[in-house]
Design a protein around this motif. Structure first.
Motif, PDB file in Angstrom:
ATOM      1  N   GLU A 191       0.856  -1.185   0.000  1.00 48.85           N
ATOM      2  CA  GLU A 191       0.000   0.000   0.000  1.00 48.85           C
ATOM      3  C   GLU A 191       0.892   1.235   0.000  1.00 48.85           C
ATOM      4  N   ASN A 192       0.310   2.365  -0.388  1.00 44.73           N
ATOM      5  CA  ASN A 192       1.092   3.599  -0.478  1.00 44.73           C
ATOM      6  C   ASN A 192       1.157   4.283   0.888  1.00 44.73           C
ATOM      7  N   THR A 193       1.948   3.676   1.811  1.00 50.37           N
ATOM      8  CA  THR A 193       2.079   4.220   3.168  1.00 50.37           C
ATOM      9  C   THR A 193       3.541   4.248   3.590  1.00 50.37           C
ATOM     10  N   GLN A 194       3.826   5.071   4.586  1.00 48.36           N
ATOM     11  CA  GLN A 194       5.170   5.162   5.154  1.00 48.36           C
ATOM     12  C   GLN A 194       5.550   3.837   5.814  1.00 48.36           C
ATOM     13  N   GLU A 195       4.579   3.170   6.411  1.00 55.83           N
ATOM     14  CA  GLU A 195       4.845   1.888   7.080  1.00 55.83           C
ATOM     15  C   GLU A 195       5.352   0.841   6.087  1.00 55.83           C
ATOM     16  N   ALA A 196       4.741   0.805   4.910  1.00 52.08           N
ATOM     17  CA  ALA A 196       5.156  -0.155   3.872  1.00 52.08           C
ATOM     18  C   ALA A 196       6.603   0.109   3.438  1.00 52.08           C
ATOM     19  N   ILE A 197       6.958   1.383   3.312  1.00 50.63           N
ATOM     20  CA  ILE A 197       8.344   1.754   2.937  1.00 50.63           C
ATOM     21  C   ILE A 197       9.300   1.302   4.041  1.00 50.63           C
ATOM     22  N   GLN A 198       8.949   1.592   5.280  1.00 51.31           N
ATOM     23  CA  GLN A 198       9.823   1.279   6.414  1.00 51.31           C
ATOM     24  C   GLN A 198      10.045  -0.223   6.556  1.00 51.31           C
ATOM     25  N   GLN A 199       8.993  -1.004   6.333  1.00 48.91           N
ATOM     26  CA  GLN A 199       9.125  -2.476   6.399  1.00 48.91           C
ATOM     27  C   GLN A 199      10.216  -2.954   5.438  1.00 48.91           C
ATOM     28  N   ARG A 200      10.219  -2.394   4.240  1.00 49.53           N
ATOM     29  CA  ARG A 200      11.186  -2.807   3.218  1.00 49.53           C
ATOM     30  C   ARG A 200      12.606  -2.369   3.589  1.00 49.53           C
ATOM     31  N   LYS A 201      12.735  -1.159   4.068  1.00 46.40           N
ATOM     32  CA  LYS A 201      14.069  -0.665   4.479  1.00 46.40           C
ATOM     33  C   LYS A 201      14.617  -1.501   5.641  1.00 46.40           C
ATOM     34  N   ASP A 202      13.753  -1.810   6.608  1.00 47.24           N
ATOM     35  CA  ASP A 202      14.184  -2.610   7.765  1.00 47.24           C
ATOM     36  C   ASP A 202      14.669  -3.990   7.325  1.00 47.24           C
ATOM     37  N   PHE A 203      13.933  -4.590   6.410  1.00 47.62           N
ATOM     38  CA  PHE A 203      14.325  -5.920   5.906  1.00 47.62           C
ATOM     39  C   PHE A 203      15.704  -5.853   5.244  1.00 47.62           C
ATOM     40  N   LEU A 204      15.908  -4.861   4.373  1.00 50.86           N
ATOM     41  CA  LEU A 204      17.182  -4.746   3.643  1.00 50.86           C
ATOM     42  C   LEU A 204      18.346  -4.543   4.607  1.00 50.86           C
ATOM     43  N   LYS A 205      18.125  -3.744   5.643  1.00 45.10           N
ATOM     44  CA  LYS A 205      19.187  -3.538   6.641  1.00 45.10           C
ATOM     45  C   LYS A 205      19.492  -4.829   7.394  1.00 45.10           C
ATOM     46  N   ARG A 206      18.436  -5.524   7.804  1.00 38.92           N
ATOM     47  CA  ARG A 206      18.612  -6.793   8.550  1.00 38.92           C
ATOM     48  C   ARG A 206      19.374  -7.824   7.735  1.00 38.92           C
ATOM     49  N   ARG A 207      19.044  -7.920   6.444  1.00 40.05           N
ATOM     50  CA  ARG A 207      19.616  -8.982   5.599  1.00 40.05           C
ATOM     51  C   ARG A 207      20.914  -8.569   4.920  1.00 40.05           C
ATOM     52  N   GLY A 208      21.325  -7.312   5.055  1.00 35.33           N
ATOM     53  CA  GLY A 208      22.547  -6.857   4.383  1.00 35.33           C
ATOM     54  C   GLY A 208      22.395  -6.834   2.870  1.00 35.33           C
ATOM     55  N   VAL A 209      21.252  -6.318   2.417  1.00 40.50           N
ATOM     56  CA  VAL A 209      20.978  -6.236   0.977  1.00 40.50           C
ATOM     57  C   VAL A 209      20.763  -4.767   0.591  1.00 40.50           C
ATOM     58  N   GLY A 210      21.426  -4.333  -0.478  1.00 39.17           N
ATOM     59  CA  GLY A 210      21.222  -2.989  -0.997  1.00 39.17           C
ATOM     60  C   GLY A 210      20.483  -3.049  -2.330  1.00 39.17           C
ATOM     61  N   ILE A 211      19.962  -1.889  -2.755  1.00 37.32           N
ATOM     62  CA  ILE A 211      19.329  -1.795  -4.074  1.00 37.32           C
ATOM     63  C   ILE A 211      19.939  -0.600  -4.800  1.00 37.32           C
ATOM     64  N   CYS A 212      20.490  -0.862  -5.975  1.00 40.82           N
ATOM     65  CA  CYS A 212      21.066   0.216  -6.775  1.00 40.82           C
ATOM     66  C   CYS A 212      20.881  -0.127  -8.247  1.00 40.82           C
ATOM     67  N   ASP A 213      19.856   0.427  -8.859  1.00 39.41           N
ATOM     68  CA  ASP A 213      19.634   0.160 -10.279  1.00 39.41           C
ATOM     69  C   ASP A 213      20.745   0.801 -11.108  1.00 39.41           C
ATOM     70  N   VAL A 214      21.048   0.173 -12.240  1.00 40.12           N
ATOM     71  CA  VAL A 214      22.168   0.612 -13.075  1.00 40.12           C
ATOM     72  C   VAL A 214      21.828   1.858 -13.901  1.00 40.12           C
ATOM     73  N   VAL A 215      20.532   2.093 -14.168  1.00 39.51           N
ATOM     74  CA  VAL A 215      20.126   3.222 -15.010  1.00 39.51           C
ATOM     75  C   VAL A 215      19.781   4.439 -14.141  1.00 39.51           C
ATOM     76  N   GLU A 216      20.384   5.587 -14.482  1.00 36.60           N
ATOM     77  CA  GLU A 216      20.064   6.846 -13.795  1.00 36.60           C
ATOM     78  C   GLU A 216      18.881   7.529 -14.475  1.00 36.60           C
ATOM     79  N   SER A 217      18.876   7.509 -15.805  1.00 37.99           N
ATOM     80  CA  SER A 217      17.744   8.098 -16.527  1.00 37.99           C
ATOM     81  C   SER A 217      17.745   7.652 -17.980  1.00 37.99           C
ATOM     82  N   SER A 218      16.591   7.843 -18.628  1.00 38.16           N
ATOM     83  CA  SER A 218      16.493   7.563 -20.063  1.00 38.16           C
ATOM     84  C   SER A 218      15.433   8.493 -20.644  1.00 38.16           C
ATOM     85  N   ARG A 219      15.311   8.463 -21.954  1.00 39.93           N
ATOM     86  CA  ARG A 219      14.244   9.222 -22.632  1.00 39.93           C
ATOM     87  C   ARG A 219      13.299   8.212 -23.274  1.00 39.93           C
ATOM     88  N   ARG A 220      12.028   8.593 -23.338  1.00 42.00           N
ATOM     89  CA  ARG A 220      11.031   7.698 -23.921  1.00 42.00           C
ATOM     90  C   ARG A 220      10.084   8.453 -24.849  1.00 42.00           C
TER      91      ARG A 220
END
Length: 221
Positions: free
Chosen positions: A67-96
């Protein structure tokens, strides 16, 4: 005709503890435009149409909110910190020309400086590409980036069967890359054509493409 500037809405999210880095391309354009659907989450891989968080929710029994809530965002951040997983997409921008989420529609692509990012986070030893080397996929762009910016760094094949595994050396540090099946509906045809999937489906007719991804991702997360 003016092209839509599809800019990545999120900076890399990389906890200090990260040993693994999830690498994709871009979230759907509505994330750049800040036009969310009710069950989108305003975070990396937060699209209601994506499956990454559904897969991780099943593997780790996270009880995530979609859902579009702060709690949903925080759950995901907490999981990534606990598991030692980062997210970094390779693309900064594109045109469409067409404002959609297809990788093939990306033009004039600008890539992130992945080697600088890896140097800044010395514990990372695994890159998890959310898609393979097909045109405009994350592995494809990472290879292009290395070729253009760091031609001395070569990716060496470790396993050629799905998911393909490579490795490269950065400043004496060995980094493995795994090209997972993309966590999007568009990759379902590719899943369905795999012999392993066909064999598992034959044993259990209820087995589906999401189950297959859960099995594959579990091994590497």
């Amino acid at each position: 005709m003016e092209l839509f500037h599809h800019k990545h809405p999120y900076p890399p999210f990389i906890p200090e503890t990260a040993t693994k880095l999830v690498v994709g391309t871009l979230p759907p354009p509505r994330f750049t435009k800040r036009e969310f659907k009710e069950d989108d989450v305003d975070f990396c891989y937060g699209s209601r149409d994506g499956q990454l968080w559904i897969i991780l929710d099943r593997i780790f029994d996270l009880n995530l909110k979609f859902e579009n809530t702060q709690e949903a965002i925080q759950q995901r951040k907490d999981f990534l910190k606990r598991r030692g997983v980062g997210i970094c997409d390779v693309v900064e921008s594109s045109r469409r020309e067409k404002i959609d989420a297809s990788d093939l529609g990306m033009q004039k692509v600008e890539l992130r400086d992945m080697i600088a990012i890896l140097r800044k986070h010395p514990k990372i030893d695994t890159l998890l590409f959310t898609g393979g080397n097909s045109k405009n996929g994350p592995e494809f762009f990472f290879r292009r980036y290395l070729k253009e910016k760091h031609p001395a760094i070569k990716m060496k094949v470790i396993s050629n069967k799905s998911p393909k595994i490579h490795q490269f050396v950065l400043d004496g540090r060995l980094i493995k890359t795994v090209s997972l099946i993309a966590p999007s509906g568009a990759a379902n045809i590719a899943v369905g054509s795999q012999q392993l999937y066909k064999d598992l489906k034959k044993k259990n007719p209820e087995f589906n493409t999401l189950d297959f991804r859960v099995l594959q991702y579990k091994e590497f997360f």
